[in-house]
Design a protein around this motif. Sequence first.
Motif, short mmCIF file in Angstrom:
data_model
loop_
_atom_site.label_atom_id
_atom_site.label_comp_id
_atom_site.label_asym_id
_atom_site.label_seq_id
_atom_site.Cartn_x
_atom_site.Cartn_y
_atom_site.Cartn_z
N THR A 88 0.83 -1.20 0.00
CA THR A 88 0.00 0.00 0.00
C THR A 88 0.87 1.25 0.00
O THR A 88 0.60 2.19 -0.75
N VAL A 89 1.92 1.26 0.80
CA VAL A 89 2.86 2.40 0.80
C VAL A 89 3.44 2.59 -0.60
O VAL A 89 3.50 3.71 -1.11
N ALA A 90 3.87 1.51 -1.23
CA ALA A 90 4.48 1.60 -2.56
C ALA A 90 3.49 2.16 -3.59
O ALA A 90 3.87 2.99 -4.44
N GLU A 91 2.24 1.74 -3.51
CA GLU A 91 1.24 2.22 -4.46
C GLU A 91 0.93 3.70 -4.23
O GLU A 91 0.82 4.47 -5.19
N VAL A 92 0.79 4.08 -2.98
CA VAL A 92 0.55 5.49 -2.67
C VAL A 92 1.75 6.33 -3.12
O VAL A 92 1.59 7.37 -3.76
N GLU A 93 2.92 5.85 -2.80
CA GLU A 93 4.15 6.56 -3.15
C GLU A 93 4.24 6.76 -4.67
O GLU A 93 4.58 7.85 -5.15
N GLU A 94 3.94 5.73 -5.43
CA GLU A 94 4.02 5.80 -6.89
C GLU A 94 3.08 6.87 -7.45
O GLU A 94 3.47 7.68 -8.30
N ARG A 95 1.86 6.90 -6.96
CA ARG A 95 0.89 7.88 -7.47
C ARG A 95 1.23 9.30 -7.04
O ARG A 95 1.08 10.25 -7.82
N VAL A 96 1.70 9.46 -5.81
CA VAL A 96 2.07 10.81 -5.34
C VAL A 96 3.30 11.30 -6.10
O VAL A 96 3.36 12.47 -6.51
#
Length: 72
Positions: free
Chosen positions: A13-21
């Motif tokens: 979840t952190v990786a996905e949020v990080e990618e979009r931000v």
Amino acid sequence: MTTRDQDFDKDETVAEVEERVQARFPAAPDEVVHDEAAAAVDKYADAPVKDFIEIIAERDARAAVAGTLDGA
């Protein structure tokens, strides 16, 4: 509502949020984006319902990163 503890992967979840931000703020330093994404996900990781953590954490992380860029 479902509790999806088995399906919730904090690191993913952190990786996905990080990618979009990072895509939204390409000028933001990687470490700032990562730290804000991790903090936002961590803030909600203990919620009994996990369905919307990614969406809410992304919103929080975007706001935090935008704030750091505005203050730069």
